[in-house]
Design a protein around this motif. Sequence first.
Motif, PDB file in Angstrom:
ATOM      1  N   MET A   6       0.814  -1.222   0.000  1.00  0.00           N
ATOM      2  CA  MET A   6       0.000   0.000   0.000  1.00  0.00           C
ATOM      3  C   MET A   6       0.842   1.265   0.000  1.00  0.00           C
ATOM      4  O   MET A   6       1.655   1.507   0.861  1.00  0.00           O
ATOM      5  CB  MET A   6      -0.876   0.033   1.265  1.00  0.00           C
ATOM      6  CG  MET A   6      -2.226  -0.601   1.085  1.00  0.00           C
ATOM      7  SD  MET A   6      -3.289   0.481   0.136  1.00  0.00           S
ATOM      8  CE  MET A   6      -3.384   1.866   1.288  1.00  0.00           C
ATOM      9  N   GLU A   7       0.610   2.051  -1.000  1.00  0.00           N
ATOM     10  CA  GLU A   7       1.262   3.351  -1.041  1.00  0.00           C
ATOM     11  C   GLU A   7       0.286   4.262  -1.774  1.00  0.00           C
ATOM     12  O   GLU A   7      -0.107   3.958  -2.889  1.00  0.00           O
ATOM     13  CB  GLU A   7       2.587   3.232  -1.784  1.00  0.00           C
ATOM     14  CG  GLU A   7       3.427   4.479  -1.708  1.00  0.00           C
ATOM     15  CD  GLU A   7       4.665   4.352  -2.600  1.00  0.00           C
ATOM     16  OE1 GLU A   7       5.394   3.364  -2.450  1.00  0.00           O
ATOM     17  OE2 GLU A   7       4.867   5.242  -3.424  1.00  0.00           O
ATOM     18  N   ASP A   8      -0.069   5.365  -1.128  1.00  0.00           N
ATOM     19  CA  ASP A   8      -1.197   6.146  -1.643  1.00  0.00           C
ATOM     20  C   ASP A   8      -0.849   7.025  -2.834  1.00  0.00           C
ATOM     21  O   ASP A   8      -1.313   8.135  -2.946  1.00  0.00           O
ATOM     22  CB  ASP A   8      -1.781   7.023  -0.523  1.00  0.00           C
ATOM     23  CG  ASP A   8      -2.615   6.174   0.421  1.00  0.00           C
ATOM     24  OD1 ASP A   8      -2.976   5.070   0.010  1.00  0.00           O
ATOM     25  OD2 ASP A   8      -2.886   6.623   1.534  1.00  0.00           O
ATOM     26  N   THR A  13      -3.360   3.691  -7.039  1.00  0.00           N
ATOM     27  CA  THR A  13      -4.809   3.546  -6.975  1.00  0.00           C
ATOM     28  C   THR A  13      -5.393   3.365  -8.363  1.00  0.00           C
ATOM     29  O   THR A  13      -6.344   2.629  -8.550  1.00  0.00           O
ATOM     30  CB  THR A  13      -5.458   4.766  -6.293  1.00  0.00           C
ATOM     31  OG1 THR A  13      -4.970   5.944  -6.904  1.00  0.00           O
ATOM     32  CG2 THR A  13      -5.167   4.778  -4.826  1.00  0.00           C
TER      33      THR A  13
ATOM     34  N   GLN B 111     -15.429  10.190   0.229  1.00  0.00           N
ATOM     35  CA  GLN B 111     -14.821   9.246  -0.723  1.00  0.00           C
ATOM     36  C   GLN B 111     -15.437   9.431  -2.108  1.00  0.00           C
ATOM     37  O   GLN B 111     -14.746   9.431  -3.127  1.00  0.00           O
ATOM     38  CB  GLN B 111     -15.044   7.802  -0.265  1.00  0.00           C
ATOM     39  CG  GLN B 111     -14.220   7.416   0.949  1.00  0.00           C
ATOM     40  CD  GLN B 111     -14.355   5.935   1.294  1.00  0.00           C
ATOM     41  OE1 GLN B 111     -14.802   5.134   0.476  1.00  0.00           O
ATOM     42  NE2 GLN B 111     -13.961   5.594   2.508  1.00  0.00           N
ATOM     43  N   TYR B 125      -5.039  15.997  -6.050  1.00  0.00           N
ATOM     44  CA  TYR B 125      -5.529  15.881  -4.676  1.00  0.00           C
ATOM     45  C   TYR B 125      -5.313  17.147  -3.865  1.00  0.00           C
ATOM     46  O   TYR B 125      -6.042  17.421  -2.910  1.00  0.00           O
ATOM     47  CB  TYR B 125      -4.878  14.671  -3.985  1.00  0.00           C
ATOM     48  CG  TYR B 125      -5.548  13.366  -4.371  1.00  0.00           C
ATOM     49  CD1 TYR B 125      -6.909  13.168  -4.096  1.00  0.00           C
ATOM     50  CD2 TYR B 125      -4.846  12.341  -4.991  1.00  0.00           C
ATOM     51  CE1 TYR B 125      -7.536  11.987  -4.443  1.00  0.00           C
ATOM     52  CE2 TYR B 125      -5.465  11.149  -5.344  1.00  0.00           C
ATOM     53  CZ  TYR B 125      -6.816  10.975  -5.066  1.00  0.00           C
ATOM     54  OH  TYR B 125      -7.440   9.813  -5.414  1.00  0.00           O
ATOM     55  N   GLU B 137      -3.251  14.546   2.281  1.00  0.00           N
ATOM     56  CA  GLU B 137      -3.120  13.118   2.565  1.00  0.00           C
ATOM     57  C   GLU B 137      -4.495  12.491   2.772  1.00  0.00           C
ATOM     58  O   GLU B 137      -4.779  11.390   2.280  1.00  0.00           O
ATOM     59  CB  GLU B 137      -2.247  12.882   3.819  1.00  0.00           C
ATOM     60  CG  GLU B 137      -0.789  13.250   3.653  1.00  0.00           C
ATOM     61  CD  GLU B 137      -0.566  14.762   3.511  1.00  0.00           C
ATOM     62  OE1 GLU B 137      -1.322  15.554   4.139  1.00  0.00           O
ATOM     63  OE2 GLU B 137       0.335  15.167   2.750  1.00  0.00           O
ATOM     64  N   ALA B 138      -5.341  13.198   3.509  1.00  0.00           N
ATOM     65  CA  ALA B 138      -6.684  12.667   3.761  1.00  0.00           C
ATOM     66  C   ALA B 138      -7.486  12.584   2.463  1.00  0.00           C
ATOM     67  O   ALA B 138      -8.245  11.635   2.247  1.00  0.00           O
ATOM     68  CB  ALA B 138      -7.408  13.533   4.781  1.00  0.00           C
ATOM     69  N   ARG B 140      -6.242  12.142  -0.546  1.00  0.00           N
ATOM     70  CA  ARG B 140      -5.704  11.023  -1.317  1.00  0.00           C
ATOM     71  C   ARG B 140      -6.206   9.697  -0.754  1.00  0.00           C
ATOM     72  O   ARG B 140      -6.570   8.786  -1.502  1.00  0.00           O
ATOM     73  CB  ARG B 140      -4.165  11.085  -1.291  1.00  0.00           C
ATOM     74  CG  ARG B 140      -3.508   9.985  -2.105  1.00  0.00           C
ATOM     75  CD  ARG B 140      -2.017  10.176  -2.187  1.00  0.00           C
ATOM     76  NE  ARG B 140      -1.670  11.285  -3.061  1.00  0.00           N
ATOM     77  CZ  ARG B 140      -0.990  12.368  -2.696  1.00  0.00           C
ATOM     78  NH1 ARG B 140      -0.584  12.500  -1.450  1.00  0.00           N
ATOM     79  NH2 ARG B 140      -0.724  13.306  -3.564  1.00  0.00           N
ATOM     80  N   ARG B 141      -6.237   9.608   0.576  1.00  0.00           N
ATOM     81  CA  ARG B 141      -6.710   8.376   1.210  1.00  0.00           C
ATOM     82  C   ARG B 141      -8.195   8.147   0.885  1.00  0.00           C
ATOM     83  O   ARG B 141      -8.610   7.030   0.592  1.00  0.00           O
ATOM     84  CB  ARG B 141      -6.504   8.442   2.727  1.00  0.00           C
ATOM     85  CG  ARG B 141      -6.396   7.066   3.383  1.00  0.00           C
ATOM     86  CD  ARG B 141      -6.075   7.175   4.871  1.00  0.00           C
ATOM     87  NE  ARG B 141      -5.072   8.192   5.161  1.00  0.00           N
ATOM     88  CZ  ARG B 141      -5.292   9.272   5.921  1.00  0.00           C
ATOM     89  NH1 ARG B 141      -6.482   9.500   6.443  1.00  0.00           N
ATOM     90  NH2 ARG B 141      -4.315  10.136   6.143  1.00  0.00           N
ATOM     91  N   ALA B 144      -8.354   6.768  -2.591  1.00  0.00           N
ATOM     92  CA  ALA B 144      -7.878   5.387  -2.664  1.00  0.00           C
ATOM     93  C   ALA B 144      -8.870   4.420  -2.016  1.00  0.00           C
ATOM     94  O   ALA B 144      -9.188   3.361  -2.583  1.00  0.00           O
ATOM     95  CB  ALA B 144      -6.503   5.276  -1.979  1.00  0.00           C
ATOM     96  N   ASP B 145      -9.386   4.810  -0.858  1.00  0.00           N
ATOM     97  CA  ASP B 145     -10.368   3.948  -0.183  1.00  0.00           C
ATOM     98  C   ASP B 145     -11.633   3.809  -1.034  1.00  0.00           C
ATOM     99  O   ASP B 145     -12.221   2.725  -1.120  1.00  0.00           O
ATOM    100  CB  ASP B 145     -10.740   4.534   1.197  1.00  0.00           C
ATOM    101  CG  ASP B 145      -9.587   4.428   2.188  1.00  0.00           C
ATOM    102  OD1 ASP B 145      -8.596   3.726   1.859  1.00  0.00           O
ATOM    103  OD2 ASP B 145      -9.661   5.052   3.262  1.00  0.00           O
TER     104      ASP B 145
END
Lengths: 214, 167
Positions: A6-8, A13, B111, B125, B137-138, B140-141, B144-145
């Motif tokens: 995992m690497e964002d 993705t 999301q 992002y 970062e949030a 991007r997360r 991805a999620d």
Amino acid sequence: MNTKPMEDSQMDTEALLPDGFFDGLAEPAPGTLERLHARLAAAAADRQLIDVSYRTVDSPLGRLLLAATERGLVRVAFALEDHDAVLQALADKLGPRILEAPSRLDTTARELEEYFAGTRRSFDVPLDFALSRGFRLSVLEHLPHIAYGSTESYADVAKAAGSPKAVRAVGSACATNPLPVVVPCHRVVRSDGSFGGYLGGPEAKRTLLALEAA
Amino acid sequence: MGKPPFERVVSAHGAVVLRVCRAVLGAHDAEDAWSETFLSALKAYPELPEDAAVQAWLVTIAHRKAIDILRARQRHALPMDELPPRESPLGIPGGGHPEVLDAVGQLPPKQRQAVAYHYLAGLPYKDISELLGVTPEAARRAGADGVKALRAALAEASAPASKGTSR
């Protein structure tokens, strides 16, 4: 397949997505954008947010661009003038809030159709001369007084517009007429009876004079 | 030469903005959001700097319009995540994944927005983090999620029918 830990990063993705993943989202029912566009044009017109509305019509002189402000018809353009370039020039001069809105030009389109069919001899849609000023404007304002089927010389028009010596300026006023056909610069010919130039091309001028002579 | 006629903005970006609105709001409310977005954009267009990134500007407006619509929905006591029933597959040509729209509708709002703005509109992002009021970062997360959840939902949806993806 991507098996890295995992690497964002964006790459990682995106690698998780099969091709065409969003296709179901991508294409709404056919015609949706056209319907939304018509709705936008109507709402924008209601709220007076449009600088220039336009549409195109087919004619014996080829495809014509018709453009109007809220005050009236502001531009008629031949295909050889390049409609995209004409719209850009309108954006620069009158404002960039320009939308294709066919219904706002229905009356003009219908009158042109009647004119080309030989059943109409003059236009009664409101005109906006915002693109012309000074002597050129005086010339354009005189032109609708030249009756259907008749012609005047550049010298006649110069006299009528108040500057008998400005024959060449009449020529350039006609050559830059923003409302050809509707404002009949095609009815201005040389003193020797030859046609003279025309911004829609000499063939277009010949066609219009022949139509009106019929 | 100045700004292009607004018609060019609509023809260049109308489809992408509609996709974004569909992802964030579902097919039904997307049309209202699209209309409100382009009406606002038209109004503000003369003041837009000539070197502005037009698509990112439109997505920003669409984001605000979508929030207005989501708030109005909440006021009418509808759950925020609820989407109208799936559209008829007739409206979705070309063997795409109609269930994706349903699956996107099941994602938590952040999301869903991150996925729409990043994957459909191509926003970086950094821009998305500003829109959502979170750290990059949030953001991007969230993207991805969201994609992981969508992929799982898609696998589940297509497995029993075993329609198979085109190869």
